[in-house]
Design a protein around this motif. Structure first.
Motif, PDB file in Angstrom:
ATOM      1  N   UNK A 141    -104.758  52.281 132.596  1.00  0.00           N
ATOM      2  CA  UNK A 141    -104.872  52.196 131.146  1.00  0.00           C
ATOM      3  C   UNK A 141    -103.502  52.515 130.563  1.00  0.00           C
ATOM      4  N   UNK A 142    -103.057  51.695 129.620  1.00  0.00           N
ATOM      5  CA  UNK A 142    -101.672  51.830 129.148  1.00  0.00           C
ATOM      6  C   UNK A 142    -101.607  51.807 127.623  1.00  0.00           C
ATOM      7  N   UNK A 143    -100.489  52.307 127.107  1.00  0.00           N
ATOM      8  CA  UNK A 143    -100.218  52.269 125.668  1.00  0.00           C
ATOM      9  C   UNK A 143     -98.721  52.088 125.466  1.00  0.00           C
ATOM     10  N   UNK A 144     -98.341  51.635 124.253  1.00  0.00           N
ATOM     11  CA  UNK A 144     -96.927  51.491 123.900  1.00  0.00           C
ATOM     12  C   UNK A 144     -96.423  52.781 123.264  1.00  0.00           C
ATOM     13  N   UNK A 145     -95.194  53.158 123.594  1.00  0.00           N
ATOM     14  CA  UNK A 145     -94.606  54.393 123.072  1.00  0.00           C
ATOM     15  C   UNK A 145     -93.152  54.133 122.709  1.00  0.00           C
ATOM     16  N   UNK A 146     -92.721  54.686 121.563  1.00  0.00           N
ATOM     17  CA  UNK A 146     -91.302  54.690 121.228  1.00  0.00           C
ATOM     18  C   UNK A 146     -90.707  55.989 121.759  1.00  0.00           C
ATOM     19  N   UNK A 147     -89.896  55.946 122.808  1.00  0.00           N
ATOM     20  CA  UNK A 147     -89.384  57.180 123.404  1.00  0.00           C
ATOM     21  C   UNK A 147     -88.326  57.847 122.533  1.00  0.00           C
ATOM     22  N   UNK A 148     -88.227  59.154 122.665  1.00  0.00           N
ATOM     23  CA  UNK A 148     -87.131  59.883 122.028  1.00  0.00           C
ATOM     24  C   UNK A 148     -85.835  59.539 122.741  1.00  0.00           C
ATOM     25  N   UNK A 149     -84.742  59.489 122.002  1.00  0.00           N
ATOM     26  CA  UNK A 149     -83.467  59.141 122.613  1.00  0.00           C
ATOM     27  C   UNK A 149     -83.083  60.105 123.722  1.00  0.00           C
ATOM     28  N   UNK A 150     -83.513  61.367 123.595  1.00  0.00           N
ATOM     29  CA  UNK A 150     -83.167  62.371 124.607  1.00  0.00           C
ATOM     30  C   UNK A 150     -83.855  62.095 125.939  1.00  0.00           C
ATOM     31  N   UNK A 151     -84.943  61.324 125.905  1.00  0.00           N
ATOM     32  CA  UNK A 151     -85.697  61.040 127.129  1.00  0.00           C
ATOM     33  C   UNK A 151     -85.161  59.838 127.895  1.00  0.00           C
ATOM     34  N   UNK A 152     -84.232  59.116 127.293  1.00  0.00           N
ATOM     35  CA  UNK A 152     -83.725  57.908 127.937  1.00  0.00           C
ATOM     36  C   UNK A 152     -82.597  58.238 128.902  1.00  0.00           C
ATOM     37  N   UNK A 153     -82.462  57.407 129.908  1.00  0.00           N
ATOM     38  CA  UNK A 153     -81.382  57.592 130.870  1.00  0.00           C
ATOM     39  C   UNK A 153     -80.049  57.213 130.237  1.00  0.00           C
ATOM     40  N   UNK A 154     -78.966  57.624 130.885  1.00  0.00           N
ATOM     41  CA  UNK A 154     -77.628  57.316 130.374  1.00  0.00           C
ATOM     42  C   UNK A 154     -77.423  55.811 130.254  1.00  0.00           C
ATOM     43  N   UNK A 155     -78.008  55.047 131.212  1.00  0.00           N
ATOM     44  CA  UNK A 155     -77.827  53.595 131.223  1.00  0.00           C
ATOM     45  C   UNK A 155     -78.511  52.922 130.041  1.00  0.00           C
ATOM     46  N   UNK A 156     -79.503  53.609 129.426  1.00  0.00           N
ATOM     47  CA  UNK A 156     -80.272  52.990 128.345  1.00  0.00           C
ATOM     48  C   UNK A 156     -79.965  53.577 126.969  1.00  0.00           C
ATOM     49  N   UNK A 157     -79.047  54.510 126.894  1.00  0.00           N
ATOM     50  CA  UNK A 157     -78.829  55.223 125.631  1.00  0.00           C
ATOM     51  C   UNK A 157     -78.365  54.305 124.503  1.00  0.00           C
ATOM     52  N   UNK A 158     -77.659  53.234 124.840  1.00  0.00           N
ATOM     53  CA  UNK A 158     -77.142  52.341 123.803  1.00  0.00           C
ATOM     54  C   UNK A 158     -77.998  51.093 123.633  1.00  0.00           C
ATOM     55  N   UNK A 159     -79.229  51.094 124.193  1.00  0.00           N
ATOM     56  CA  UNK A 159     -80.092  49.924 124.117  1.00  0.00           C
ATOM     57  C   UNK A 159     -81.419  50.265 123.446  1.00  0.00           C
TER      58      UNK A 159
END
Length: 350
Positions: free
Chosen positions: A310-328
């Motif tokens: 079972x899944x849902x969509x989430x807008x992650x906090x910027x602090x939770x993103x990896x370094x590779x995804x910080x600018x995306x």
């Protein structure tokens, strides 16, 4: 028993040229070419087997996704009528597509048919003599007698239903594009380990050709007979600067088959994303997040099939993103149920 071989004059000259360039005797160079050809041919036969295996597996997934999509949109049927033509039946109405991105007919009648702008009748006459005369209408309606200079377009009887079908057609085409993308990635992996300039194109209905700068392979879609897959040699080779391996399959070593199946389903319905990746949680908790990179949360679609999750969509906090995804732009598809996920060879539940 030795096989008696005879070379054509052109081939004999090419062998001699190669022998001269490498300092070998002509028979030695010929032997080297034969050995190389056998190795290449054996690899090609193995690639054919992989393609047939891929088609068998992916066709089942593709048909299951298409069935799920038809159920989601209440589509009665989808039929391939002729080269580049499809009929989609919705609520008993047949919508004809020239391609899956161009609606052309409703119940067999062209939506581009000219009609009277006053009464919408298609009983109109064109006065060719009036075309060259100023201040004279060149069209007249046989039903209401209205005269006009520009005919209307018949269009569709139900705009909302047509938009619904067109949205379905776009997503339906997207599922096939996903299969094509998966096939290309497979061929990238076995034919283009160092060639970033590999590309593919449709040669005709159901016939796909992939080229990697050294050789090409022509694949009929849903092929089951390896002998129908054909290889050819390209004379052009890319420059050294173009060599790069674009594909890594590290995820298969980290996650279980059912979780990766969920990742594939997310990837299938989000073809506009830059990429879709499972996230490995280094803290030891279960891997419950799939990153959809390059799409805002509103644009991300949930998978049609979820492999028991079972899944849902989430807008992650910027602090939770990896370094590779910080600018995306990143959206998460998060697992919300308690399905247990086990890594093969590890008894600990994640």
């Amino acid at each position: 028993m030795r096989i008696d071989t005879k070379l054509s004059e052109d081939d004999s000259e090419r062998v001699k040229t190669l022998a001269d360039e490498t300092g070998l005797q002509k028979p030695a160079m010929y032997t080297r070419l034969v050995r190389t050809g056998l190795d290449i041919e054996e690899r090609r036969e193995r690639i054919k087997e992989l393609i047939v295996q891929f088609m068998a597996d992916e066709k089942q997934r593709y048909e299951a996704r298409c069935d799920a999509l038809k159920d989601r949109y209440d589509i009665d049927s989808v039929e391939h009528v002729d080269e580049g033509y499809f009929d989609i039946v919705y609520e008993g109405v047949t919508y004809g597509f020239r391609t899956l991105d161009e609606l052309g007919f409703v119940n067999g009648e062209s939506i581009d048919q000219s009609v009277c702008p006053e009464c919408r009748s298609d009983d109109i006459d064109l006065d060719f003599d009036a075309l060259d005369e100023e201040d004279t209408s060149c069209y007249s309606c046989g039903s209401c007698g209205h005269e006009f200079d520009k005919a209307g377009r018949k269009g569709v009887p139900d705009e909302e239903a047509a938009d619904h079908v067109c949205e379905f057609a776009d997503r339906y085409q997207g599922l096939f594009d996903y299969v094509l993308g998966r096939l290309t990635r497979l061929l990238d992996g076995v034919m283009s380990n160092y060639a970033s300039n590999a590309d593919g194109e449709w040669l005709g209905p159901g016939l796909y050709q992939y080229r990697n700068g050294f050789q090409s392979v022509t694949v009929p879609i849903w092929v089951t007979d390896p002998s129908r897959i054909e290889f050819g040699v390209d004379r052009y080779l890319p420059s050294y600067e173009d060599f790069e391996n674009p594909l890594f399959f590290r995820a298969r070593d980290w996650f279980t088959a059912d979780y990766l199946e969920l990742v594939r389903e997310v990837d299938a319905v989000n073809r506009d994303a830059d990429r879709v990746e499972p996230v490995r949680d280094e803290r030891g908790t279960r891997p419950e997040v799939i990153e959809v990179i390059g799409l805002e949360c509103d644009a991300v679609r949930l998978p049609l099939r979820t492999a028991g999750f079972e899944v849902e969509k989430v807008e992650p906090d910027r602090d939770d993103l990896s370094v590779l995804c910080e600018d995306k732009v990143v959206t998460w598809i998060r697992v919300t149920n308690d399905k247990q996920i086990h890594v093969e060879g590890d008894d600990d539940t994640l």
